[in-house]
Design a protein around this motif. Structure first.
Motif, short mmCIF file in Angstrom:
data_model
loop_
_atom_site.label_atom_id
_atom_site.label_comp_id
_atom_site.label_asym_id
_atom_site.label_seq_id
_atom_site.Cartn_x
_atom_site.Cartn_y
_atom_site.Cartn_z
N LEU B 13 82.91 4.79 1.21
CA LEU B 13 83.68 6.04 1.33
C LEU B 13 84.81 6.08 0.32
N LEU B 14 85.49 4.96 0.12
CA LEU B 14 86.58 4.94 -0.86
C LEU B 14 86.04 5.10 -2.27
N SER B 17 85.36 8.64 -3.02
CA SER B 17 86.60 9.42 -3.01
C SER B 17 87.50 9.11 -4.21
N ASP B 26 83.11 12.63 -7.02
CA ASP B 26 84.36 12.04 -6.54
C ASP B 26 85.02 13.05 -5.59
N ARG B 27 86.24 12.75 -5.22
CA ARG B 27 86.88 13.61 -4.22
C ARG B 27 86.96 15.05 -4.72
N HIS B 28 87.05 15.23 -6.03
CA HIS B 28 87.25 16.58 -6.57
C HIS B 28 86.05 17.15 -7.31
N ARG B 29 85.00 16.37 -7.47
CA ARG B 29 83.87 16.85 -8.27
C ARG B 29 82.56 16.55 -7.58
N GLU B 30 81.57 17.38 -7.85
CA GLU B 30 80.25 17.11 -7.31
C GLU B 30 79.22 17.89 -8.10
N ARG B 35 76.29 16.54 -3.28
CA ARG B 35 77.65 16.90 -2.97
C ARG B 35 78.38 15.78 -2.22
N PHE B 36 79.68 15.94 -2.18
CA PHE B 36 80.53 14.96 -1.50
C PHE B 36 80.04 14.73 -0.07
N VAL B 197 92.69 5.72 -3.93
CA VAL B 197 91.82 6.60 -4.73
C VAL B 197 92.19 6.53 -6.21
#
Lengths: 277, 277
Positions: B13-14, B17, B26-30, B35-36, B197
């Motif tokens: 999970l980390l 993220s 990543d937390r901001h991209r997919e 997808r996330f 992160v």
């Protein structure tokens, strides 16, 4: 196939990832001391308690264990309320009756030991709560395990404790209402389409627009809670931008945590009913 | 206290993220189809296999089970390679010897059944892989369980299979080198500070700058892989912006997945050694 404990863990993770969720930690926002990574560790740690609920353990014991595991990170309280609403739902799912009636049966089956375990859960983590009734200071949840004697003396079950708080706490109100809002919001999730992080955002905003968030009342007062609900309505009406509202509420430290808890419950019910990730 | 399986789940999970991780989800991209939320469901599903490894089950069986659980979402392959590098490390941790030597002992202990289970894991999910050696088309991992007879006939252990791929696959190279890069990167994480992160992003970039990513070689060719490593160096030298590079590589569908796999392994080792979340 994910079992109920796994779906509950996934619900915790999807809830915190749903974005924008104005005022809450989400995939794109966090507070300096309460970060996204704390929620990830909290969801990992909570699983054992959720698994106990799925195995048929008493709801209070399963909840306390979930909270103890959730608390094993440095951010403090991440999803206490979400676990409180999820635990009886997981138990109902494990009993093959995840319905308002099945969940209410779980609530009705709680005993004094469950109430004691619920109080002990407050020993593991600081939670923002209301003051206790003026005539019952010994029932202050902030006393944690120290309140157990008072609970036993009065013979209170966990259902009784939730009934006492239902007017001022939206999670307790779920316990006493057959989890009405959680089931309703699960239908919204199932009826939606697109990525789940966006559906989660949409459901959060609908819940927030429908009723004031009791966690905001506790932390920020009734006026702010009323304002937040008004502004969630404005977002739904297209008069305000959800992302801007999210940025603003995080900057003001206004955190509609009860609405997030119900969103997690709705995600769990939807996952159990076939929501595809 | 999180057990090794829980730390491995948290590492998954980390890792996803950590942001920015140029080219990766990543937390901001997919990606539109990866997808996330697929990674969240993958990490939830993978836990049972990781728990089997922690319980002392054969590494191949634990890996196959982890992959089967990971695959229970609609995004396809999320963290296959991460599970391949994590599974022997979890087993070593459960044996109280999470060290290059301890992990190498786990590798050396694999038998033919482990290799067969590894091949069967490819039945659960599509993974981008290299062509097999020209003289051994029957060992193509894309044959999945159909290759089991060829594995048994040749008496190949899972360690043997990894040795065959070590030149062209950075995860296999970890298996044959005492997980050298994973342990080194764990030290970087432990020596760092700030939110995890961000540390994860930094470690990912250092690993990528150090060696070309074999997953990029497989999917995009050697020239692109060399370019990506050059540009990771430029980021570390302050000559290029990590966020812009991340946006560009996602737009080009250039995904340094092996580097992400090693980052997950490093996170696991660091968590076991006291990295605080």
């Amino acid at each position: 196939m994910r079992d109920p404990a796994e779906n509950a863990q996934l619900a915790l993770l999807l809830e915190v990832s749903g974005t924008p969720k104005p005022g809450n930690v989400d995939r794109h926002r966090e507070y300096p001391d309460l970060r996204f990574e704390h929620f990830l560790a909290g969801a990992v740690g909570a699983r054992r308690g959720l698994a106990r609920a799925a195995e048929g353990a008493p709801v209070g014991e399963a909840f306390e264990r979930g909270v103890a595991g959730m608390a094993e990170q440095t951010g403090g309280n991440t999803q206490f309320g979400a676990l409180l609403v999820l635990t009886p739902l997981v138990r109902a799912a494990a009993d093959n009756d995840l319905s308002p009636e099945g969940a209410s049966d779980v609530v009705a089956s709680t005993i004094v030991d469950d109430a004691c375990a619920f109080y002990r859960a407050f020993d593991h983590v600081d939670v923002a709560v209301d003051d206790p009734p003026a005539d019952a200071p010994e029932l202050d949840v902030r006393r944690g395990g120290d309140a157990v004697d008072a609970i036993r003396e009065r013979g209170l079950t966990l259902a009784d404790v939730m009934t006492m708080s239902a007017d001022s706490d939206g999670v307790a109100a779920e316990w006493t209402s057959g989890f009405r809002r959680s089931f309703e919001a699960a239908d919204w999730l199932l009826d939606g389409d697109g990525p789940i992080v966006r559906r989660t955002s949409s459901v959060f905003l609908r819940l927030l627009a429908d009723e004031i968030d009791t966690f905001v009342v506790t932390r920020n007062g009734e006026d702010v809670a009323a304002e937040v609900t008004e502004r969630a309505r404005a977002v739904l009406d297209g008069e305000e931008d959800a992302e801007s509202l999210a940025d603003e509420l995080v900057a003001r430290d206004v955190n509609p945590g009860t609405t997030a808890d119900l969103t997690a419950a709705a995600l769990f019910i939807a996952l159990e009913r076939g929501l595809e990730v």
